[in-house]
Design a protein around this motif. Structure first.
Motif, PDB file in Angstrom:
ATOM      1  N   LYS A 194       0.811  -1.218   0.000  1.00 50.70           N
ATOM      2  CA  LYS A 194       0.000   0.000   0.000  1.00 50.70           C
ATOM      3  C   LYS A 194       0.844   1.269   0.000  1.00 50.70           C
ATOM      4  O   LYS A 194       0.299   2.373   0.000  1.00 50.70           O
ATOM      5  N   GLN A 246       2.484   4.196  -1.364  1.00 53.46           N
ATOM      6  CA  GLN A 246       2.151   4.849  -2.621  1.00 53.46           C
ATOM      7  C   GLN A 246       3.316   5.602  -3.253  1.00 53.46           C
ATOM      8  O   GLN A 246       3.183   6.143  -4.349  1.00 53.46           O
ATOM      9  N   GLU A 267      -0.268  -6.189  -4.275  1.00 52.59           N
ATOM     10  CA  GLU A 267      -0.439  -4.825  -4.797  1.00 52.59           C
ATOM     11  C   GLU A 267       0.889  -4.084  -4.917  1.00 52.59           C
ATOM     12  O   GLU A 267       0.912  -2.913  -5.284  1.00 52.59           O
ATOM     13  N   TRP A 281       1.172   1.589  -7.218  1.00 54.59           N
ATOM     14  CA  TRP A 281       0.730   2.953  -6.954  1.00 54.59           C
ATOM     15  C   TRP A 281       1.622   3.995  -7.620  1.00 54.59           C
ATOM     16  O   TRP A 281       1.136   4.945  -8.227  1.00 54.59           O
TER      17      TRP A 281
END
Length: 982
Positions: free
Chosen positions: A304, A306, A325, A329
């Motif tokens: 997460k 970014q 993930e 970002w």
């Protein structure tokens, strides 16, 4: 005197004083001008005696017209600084000479610049110790990084500098010292650079007092102990660099408080524990914790982050999956999590923003397929996922990524074909896909990827023919296709791959003859065509090759084994070919005399039939060749030569040029031909000759510094590298360069001549000789001292990059000289002693593992290569031998033999007497340390010298000899007495 007159008098009095002071400032600047030399002629063009100082380039004056600032950084200035006069500038508060080439010592007169607030002398070539500067209490900015100063730094001087905001002292060879307590008292500091300045001991807890710090760099030192918990107080910290130290323990509790941290690098330490504290640093842009002993899972929170664009965690003990993930970002650039125990699938979206350049995930336990999204990652340069448990078909677009130069998918369970997309991979230099289940034919389009250096597709299920046009891959160095299902002939065009050094097509179903064109490959040192269905005779052209490995066994070859190949080194190379015969190898049937006679008769008849034609043609050819040779000699002499001498010359230019002829040729290499010049003085020299023109095309041509890439360039990189390196070196164990000679078409280097050739010759070639252990040890010590000088005795460390036994030459007394600096690299101080390159330079069997993996070289890469040389000296083996096994070298072989004393003793060369075998084992231990897989675990070459000297076999022998001599003298005296008695 009236009041008006008094005022007028005072005005002129003070005006004259100010005018004098200004005049003094002007004279000081003009003196400074005469002390410095400039490459940029515009720097001092405005500095004239009649000029206004405020218009002088680099000079700022205050409102009263006095010199306030001297800003002359990065102006290519040389010379010495006249600090005695500079510090007479009474209003001077800024003195900046960074990034120049100033030399000499920094004098104590610097203390007179008491108003200085800004001082920058960094990135110059000063020498000696730096003086105490206790009087510079007004300093705000102090930049002395990479100045060239050494000795003990006057840390006490910093006590009075309570206004310091920036302190930069790194990249200097100071005497080892602990972290200075004076620094932790400078509570206004926001920038602290103490990297690579010989600091040792622990980081004091007082560092937590520097709460204004935004940058803290302590890398490349010998700092030990744990990271103090107080470091969590530095909440403004933007960058923390701790790499390449001896730090231990876990990341401290409270490390998560560094909420502003964007760049964190603690690589190459001994840190342990998990990464839980890192999971809270959500502003991280780069995170580098490679080469530690970290364990546990990668925090899910990283997925997460970014801002995260670079993640380097390789060589740890991390487990579990990566956050899926990860990298989705920001404009993600780079990931390296290799050599861990990570599981699960590859995160699919790291190239979501189309900016990713490097994906390194090799040697883990990843499963699943390569995500299809990476087939569209057009920016990727290196794609490495080898040694995992990945499955499925490789997405077609991966093969054709336009910027990729390494695709490494080896040692997985991939299936399917190599697709035609590979024609788009114009930058692809290395393809490693061995040990998979790839099938189908090799596409013809593979030859359009013209940057290929290495192709390794062994142990797959590839079928069909090898593309006939594969010879178009002119830079190809290694081609490994063994253990597939390939059929058809070996392409004749392979003879055009002039850089090819390793060719392995064993274990296929290839048919037809061995192309004679293979004999024209100048750098081929390993040829394995075994276990095929090849037929016809062995081409006699193979005799011209200098092969370390030759294996033609288990084929259908017929005829006589060429006598030049019937040598001990190739024992077993021809087994399994019942149609072969030999006059010298006892395990083969003797060749039929009748059949030989019939061939001789046939040949004689053929010669008679063509005799007249040959006679008619031969005379003109002889005249032509003779004329060509004379024209060649004349053309050399007719050229205009620029001669640069580096030592006293005992020869003329013509004598050297006269030696460049075929009968004087003594060697050929990647950098050019070498000739022996026997001069009238009775002294011999070696002359390396590099042609700058291609005689077939007339275009400029210079061979590359690397035998692998072979790029053409307008200028000889080898020539430049050797001249730059050797012309400035003076050491008994480094070959002497006497002069260089250059012309438009040729380059010549004149060296001292080494009559005993190279260490390789003495150990391995047909000219090998018995080297006793004392001589081997002396060669090891001498060569190590030559390398020690390159690494530690030169102004900037020199990385040789091609250390091997053939580059260790031996004089008439068997004393060694390090030679062939065509690949040498002088390390720049601003890259921390590391050199990054996209080219794999060096020689098979000697290349350090990190070179092929990260393309980073350092002095430790030379140490690895020298460790291989030590193994050659102890074992008598070549770096690569068939007995070592597939894809194994001498380092792997020795590591498999050190499980018992008996097996260790069996490694030692049988020609070394029993009395010296213990000494040989000591040297072998040093060699094993040198060849540690991780560079930071290898000793420095200076330590290697010490270890080798301690293993001197002559110490005990000399004691024994002296003792034995004393005994003999006593016995002789006793005998003398006995003989004189009546």
């Amino acid at each position: 005197m009236s009041t008006a007159n008094s005022s007028l008098f005072l005005f002129f009095f003070f005006f004259s004083i100010f005018s004098c002071i200004k005049s003094d400032d002007l004279q000081i600047l003009l003196k400074l001008k005469t002390s410095l030399q400039e490459s940029n002629t515009d720097v001092f063009s405005s500095w004239v005696s009649s000029g206004n100082m405020s218009n002088f380039m680099g000079i700022t004056c205050n409102s009263d017209g006095f010199v306030k600032e001297i800003e002359l950084s990065n102006q290519k200035l040389t010379g010495t600084l006249p600090l005695d006069s500079i510090c007479q500038l009474q209003s001077l508060d800024k003195l900046s000479f960074g990034f120049n080439s100033l030399h000499g010592s920094v004098s104590e007169e610097l203390n007179n610049c008491t108003k200085l607030q800004y001082l920058d002398l960094g990135n110059n070539f000063f020498s000696g110790a730096f003086p105490s500067i206790s009087y510079l209490s007004e300093l705000r900015f102090l930049y002395l990084n990479n100045t060239g100063v050494s000795g003990v730094f006057p840390w006490k001087s910093l006590e009075n500098m309570t206004y310091l905001v920036s302190l930069s002292l790194g990249d200097n060879s100071f005497h080892p010292a602990p972290f200075p307590n004076e620094v932790v008292k400078l509570n206004k500091l926001n920038w602290l650079y103490l990297a690579n300045c010989s600091m040792e001991g622990g980081i004091p807890s007082g560092v937590g007092n520097l709460t204004e710090l935004i940058n803290l760099e302590l890398s490349d030192n010998n700092i030990s102990g744990e990271i103090p918990a107080e470091i969590g107080n530095l909440k403004k910290l933007w960058q923390l660099e701790l790499y390449n130290n001896l730090l231990t323990g876990k990341l401290p509790v409270g490390f998560r408080n560094l909420s502003s941290l964007e760049n964190f690098d603690a690589s190459t330490n001994k840190l342990e524990g998990d990464l839980s504290e890192v999971g809270f640093l959500s502003n991280l842009v780069t995170l580098q914790l490679c080469e530690n002993q970290l364990s546990g899972e990668v925090p899910a929170e990283l997925g997460k982050f970014q801002k995260l664009v670079n993640l380097s965690l390789y060589t740890n003990q991390l487990t579990g999956p990566l956050p899926q993930e990860l990298g989705s970002w920001a404009k993600f650039d780079f990931i390296d999590v290799s050599e861990n125990l990570l599981t699960g699938p590859i995160p699919p979206t790291m190239c979501k923003r189309g900016t990713m350049r490097g994906l390194f995930m090799l040697q883990n336990k990843f499963t699943g397929e390569i995500p299809a999204s990476y087939a569209n990652c057009l920016t990727i340069v290196r794609f490495r996922v080898s040694n995992n448990s990945l499955t499925g078909i490789v997405p077609a677009g991966i093969w054709g990524l336009p910027k990729v130069n390494i695709i490494d998918i080896a040692m997985n369970q991939f299936e399917g074909p190599i697709t035609k997309d590979i024609e788009n991979a114009k930058a692809l230099g290395q393809l490693f896909a061995g040990n998979n289940r790839l099938s189908g034919e090799l596409p013809e389009e593979i030859t359009q990827a013209t940057s290929f250096v290495q192709i390794e597709l062994y142990n797959n299920q590839l079928s069909g023919k090898i593309p006939a046009s594969i010879g178009e891959l002119k830079q190809l160095s290694s081609l490994k296709l063994q253990n597939n299902r390939l059929s058809g002939p070996i392409p004749v065009s392979l003879g055009s791959c002039s850089s090819l050094s390793d060719l392995n097509m064993a274990g296929n179903s290839l048919t037809g003859p061995i192309p004679s064109t293979l004999g024209s490959l100048p750098t081929l040192n390993s040829l394995n065509l075994s276990d095929n269905a090849l037929s016809d005779e062995i081409p006699r052209s193979l005799a011209s090759l200098k092969l370390v490995i030759l294996d033609l066994s288990k084929n259908r070859l017929t005829g006589q084994i060429p006598e030049s190949l019937s040598i001990e080194a190739y024992n077993g190379s021809f087994d399994g070919n019942p149609g072969l015969c030999s006059q010298t190898i006892g395990s083969f049937k003797r060749c039929s005399r009748d059949s030989r006679m019939s061939k001789e008769v046939f040949t004689l008849i053929l010669f008679l039939a063509l005799g007249l034609m040959i006679l008619l043609v031969s005379l003109p050819i002889c005249f032509y060749l003779k004329k060509r040779e004379k024209d060649h000699d004349r053309s050399l002499k007719e050229e205009s030569w620029d001669v640069k001498s580096f030592r006293e010359l005992m020869f003329s230019e013509d004598e050297i040029l006269d030696s460049i002829k075929q009968e004087n040729l003594i060697g050929k290499g990647g950098s050019g031909n070498v000739y022996r010049a026997a001069l009238s003085s009775g002294k011999d020299f070696a002359v390396k000759h590099i042609w700058n023109t291609d005689t077939t095309t007339g275009r400029k041509k210079i061979k590359s510094t690397t035998p692998i890439l072979g790029k053409r360039s307008e200028k000889s990189k080898e020539y430049d590298a050797e001249v730059l390196t050797l012309s400035s070196i003076r050491h008994v164990n480094v070959v002497k360069l006497y002069c260089s000679m250059t012309s438009e078409d040729s380059s010549l280097l004149v060296y001292e001549y080494m009559p005993n050739g190279s260490l390789w010759d003495r150990l391995h070639s047909s000219n090998k000789m018995e080297l006793d252990w004392e001589t081997r040890h002396e060669i090891a010590v001498g060569a190590s001292k030559g390398l020690e000088y390159l690494h530690h005795g030169y102004e900037r460390p020199i990385i040789h990059r091609d250390v091997k036994s053939s580059n260790i030459l031996l004089d008439e007394f068997m004393k060694p000289r390090i030679a062939d600096f065509g690949l040498a690299k002088i390390v720049q101080a601003n890259n921390g002693g590391k050199d990054s390159t996209q080219v794999i330079a060096g020689t098979l069997g000697y290349i350090a593992p990190e070179y092929g993996y990260t393309c980073k070289v350092s002095e430790k890469s030379d140490v690895y290569s020298f460790g291989v040389v030590l193994m050659e000296l102890v074992t008598g083996k070549r770096p690569i031998e068939p007995e070592f096994g597939e894809n194994k070298d001498i380092v792997n072989w020795i590591s498999s033999k050190i499980n018992s004393r008996k097996s260790v003793m069996s490694i030692v060369d049988s020609r070394i007497p029993e009395v010296f075998k213990e000494d040989a084992i000591k040297v072998l231990r040093t060699a094993i340390l040198c060849t540690a897989r991780q560079p930071n675990l290898r000793p420095t070459i200076r330590s290697v010298v010490q270890m080798l000297e301690e293993a001197d076999p002559c110490k005990l022998v000399r004691i024994a000899i002296n003792k034995d001599d004393s005994t003999k003298k006593m016995e002789a005296k006793e005998n003398e007495k006995t003989n004189l008695d009546p």
